[in-house]
Design an enzyme around this catalytic site. Structure first.
Site, PDB file in Angstrom:
ATOM      1  N   ASP A 137      58.304  46.499  30.938  1.00  0.00           N
ATOM      2  CA  ASP A 137      58.419  45.646  29.796  1.00  0.00           C
ATOM      3  C   ASP A 137      58.785  44.174  30.217  1.00  0.00           C
ATOM      4  O   ASP A 137      58.200  43.380  29.499  1.00  0.00           O
ATOM      5  CB  ASP A 137      59.573  46.241  28.916  1.00  0.00           C
ATOM      6  CG  ASP A 137      60.977  46.461  29.416  1.00  0.00           C
ATOM      7  OD1 ASP A 137      61.089  46.437  30.566  1.00  0.00           O
ATOM      8  OD2 ASP A 137      61.901  46.702  28.622  1.00  0.00           O
ATOM      9  N   LEU A 172      69.264  56.625  28.442  1.00  0.00           N
ATOM     10  CA  LEU A 172      68.915  57.056  27.076  1.00  0.00           C
ATOM     11  C   LEU A 172      69.406  55.878  26.097  1.00  0.00           C
ATOM     12  O   LEU A 172      69.151  56.101  24.841  1.00  0.00           O
ATOM     13  CB  LEU A 172      69.400  58.412  26.675  1.00  0.00           C
ATOM     14  CG  LEU A 172      68.787  59.465  27.618  1.00  0.00           C
ATOM     15  CD1 LEU A 172      69.513  60.980  27.157  1.00  0.00           C
ATOM     16  CD2 LEU A 172      67.601  59.754  28.003  1.00  0.00           C
ATOM     17  N   ASP A 228      64.184  48.974  25.079  1.00  0.00           N
ATOM     18  CA  ASP A 228      65.113  49.758  24.612  1.00  0.00           C
ATOM     19  C   ASP A 228      65.441  49.492  23.082  1.00  0.00           C
ATOM     20  O   ASP A 228      65.573  50.361  22.215  1.00  0.00           O
ATOM     21  CB  ASP A 228      66.507  49.940  25.329  1.00  0.00           C
ATOM     22  CG  ASP A 228      66.161  50.231  26.757  1.00  0.00           C
ATOM     23  OD1 ASP A 228      65.055  50.820  27.049  1.00  0.00           O
ATOM     24  OD2 ASP A 228      66.964  50.043  27.564  1.00  0.00           O
TER      25      ASP A 228
HETATM   26  C1  GLA Z   1      66.227  49.764  31.146  1.00  0.00           C
HETATM   27  C2  GLA Z   1      65.999  48.576  30.383  1.00  0.00           C
HETATM   28  C3  GLA Z   1      64.661  48.245  30.026  1.00  0.00           C
HETATM   29  C4  GLA Z   1      63.469  48.831  30.823  1.00  0.00           C
HETATM   30  C5  GLA Z   1      63.729  50.085  31.551  1.00  0.00           C
HETATM   31  C6  GLA Z   1      62.859  50.330  32.760  1.00  0.00           C
HETATM   32  O1  GLA Z   1      66.169  50.908  30.245  1.00  0.00           O
HETATM   33  O2  GLA Z   1      66.773  48.319  29.566  1.00  0.00           O
HETATM   34  O3  GLA Z   1      64.231  47.086  29.378  1.00  0.00           O
HETATM   35  O4  GLA Z   1      63.269  47.761  31.459  1.00  0.00           O
HETATM   36  O5  GLA Z   1      65.196  49.861  32.290  1.00  0.00           O
HETATM   37  O6  GLA Z   1      61.674  50.564  32.265  1.00  0.00           O
END
Ligand code: GLA
Length: 381
Positions: free
Chosen positions: A35, A121, A168
């Site tokens: 991301d 999560l 997220d």
């Molecule tokens: C965490 C971060 C997200 C993303 C994931 C890995 O959840 O908050 O922004 O980078 O790690 O994909």
């Protein structure tokens, strides 16, 4: 009366003016650590959720009782300072909403969450987005899920000081029931991809292992991606992010990169392509292909990005050896946390019945499993 209403009445009395905001956790199906490289991700919201039941206050205080911690925290909207506790997520959101010109009002009530904390999560994004919806509702305003997500990400990056990407908060704010969310992290264009499994299930497993050094290692991975980009721009000045790098270009210019940076960049380029392939597989109903891309994703996160752990590797290896499993991978930032497994429904019960015992005897840790459906994103009920 459900438990939340009961707790509200117990702590705050008459709940006639109270309203409820809920925000789910999320599991990322594929598209990990891309991301913040402008790539594609494919999360879905899950039924584990954070719920706030609150009533507006006449003054500018926010008072919240957290059921799981059995403690009350509060702050004034006129004097926000860090408390180094969960209420900081609510405070950070208040700061950003204030900056965005929302007329904030105080509220009081109960927050309760079934999203396990620090398990990958998105318990923090769920609290942020849930709090944002509570403030907005209290102000008589609404906001597009994308704006809510961006605002909550600013709270996380700024007030909380965690340099996370946008996945997220977008997943928590914007997902739909029975759909996964294909998110283009550059444009923030979203596509809700039907994800209604009839004969298959998604099992999320918490490894129960602490996420050691998660945030420093996370920031280090981000820095390595930026380093790779800077070096490659010398030859490929058009690159705005690693999203623009093709695998042919990486093969041609990869020797310019320090070996460890090359591995990180290889993961990013491969994972962005895999995520697009996975969506094609999903649209075509080719779940076996989808599962095998999940396995490839885990291998890349283990060997190239190096963000798995002994527990996550054990859990995914074990899963792949079980009947009916199509694919299994770590999900979220890694270094501990959860795995996600795609399995034939007829085998799910025996899978979740056997896993904790076998994991305990192999790794001496407690695992927890949830069978997850694609749940709706955050809302005021
Ligand atoms: C965490 C971060 C997200 C993303 C994931 C890995 O959840 O908050 O922004 O980078 O790690 O994909």
């Amino acid at each position: 009366m459900n438990n939340l209403n009961f707790l509200f009445t117990q702590h705050f009395g008459d709940d006639r003016e109270a309203f409820t905001a809920r925000a789910p956790g999320r599991v990322n199906l594929i598209g990990e650590h891309v991301d913040y490289n402008d790539g594609f991700v494919l999360p879905m919201a899950i039924s584990l959720q954070t719920v706030l039941r609150v009533r507006p206050r006449a003054d500018r205080s926010v008072v919240l009782y957290a059921a799981e911690f059995d403690e009350t925290k509060q702050f004034s909207l006129d004097g926000i300072t860090r408390q180094e506790t969960w209420i900081d997520y609510v405070q950070g959101v208040a700061v950003e909403l204030g900056r965005a010109g929302v007329a904030l009002h105080g509220f009081e009530g109960v927050v309760s969450s079934s999203v396990p904390i620090a398990s990958g999560l998105s318990s923090s994004a769920a609290l942020e987005v849930g709090a944002a919806l509570a403030f907005l509702h209290g102000a008589g305003q609404t906001m597009e899920p994308r704006e809510v997500a961006l605002l909550c990400q600013r709270a996380e990056n700024g007030f909380i000081g965690v340099n996370s990407g946008i996945m997220d908060q977008m997943a928590v704010a914007a997902c739909r029931a029975e759909h996964a969310l294909l998110l283009d992290c550059r444009s923030l264009d979203m596509e809700h991809v039907p994800f209604r499994l009839r004969d298959h299930s998604i099992v999320v497993t918490d490894s129960g292992a602490p996420r050691e050094l998660a945030s420093s290692a996370y920031n280090e991975r981000r820095a390595q991606c930026e380093q790779g980009l800077t070096i490659l721009r010398d030859k490929l000045p058009h690159l705005a992010s690693l999203r623009d790098l093709t695998s042919a270009q990486l093969t041609e210019h990869g020797a310019l990169l320090p070996p460890i940076v090359l591995k990180r960049v290889q993961h990013v380029v491969g994972e962005i392509a895999r995520t697009q392939d996975a969506v094609q597989a999903l649209r075509a109903g080719a779940l076996a292909g989808f599962g095998s891309l999940m396995n490839d994703s885990h291998a890349s996160l283990r060997d190239l990005y190096e963000v798995t752990s002994a527990e996550l590797d054990w859990l995914t290896d074990w899963a792949r050896a079980q009947p009916g499993v199509l694919g299994s991978r770590m999900t979220g930032a890694g270094f501990g946390g959860c795995t996600v497994t795609l399995i034939e429904k007829q085998h799910q019960d025996s899978f979740i019945a056997r896993l904790p015992t076998e994991y305990k005897s192999a790794m001496n840790r407690e695992a927890r499993c949830w069978i997850c459906e694609a749940a709706p994103g955050a809302q005021v009920l």
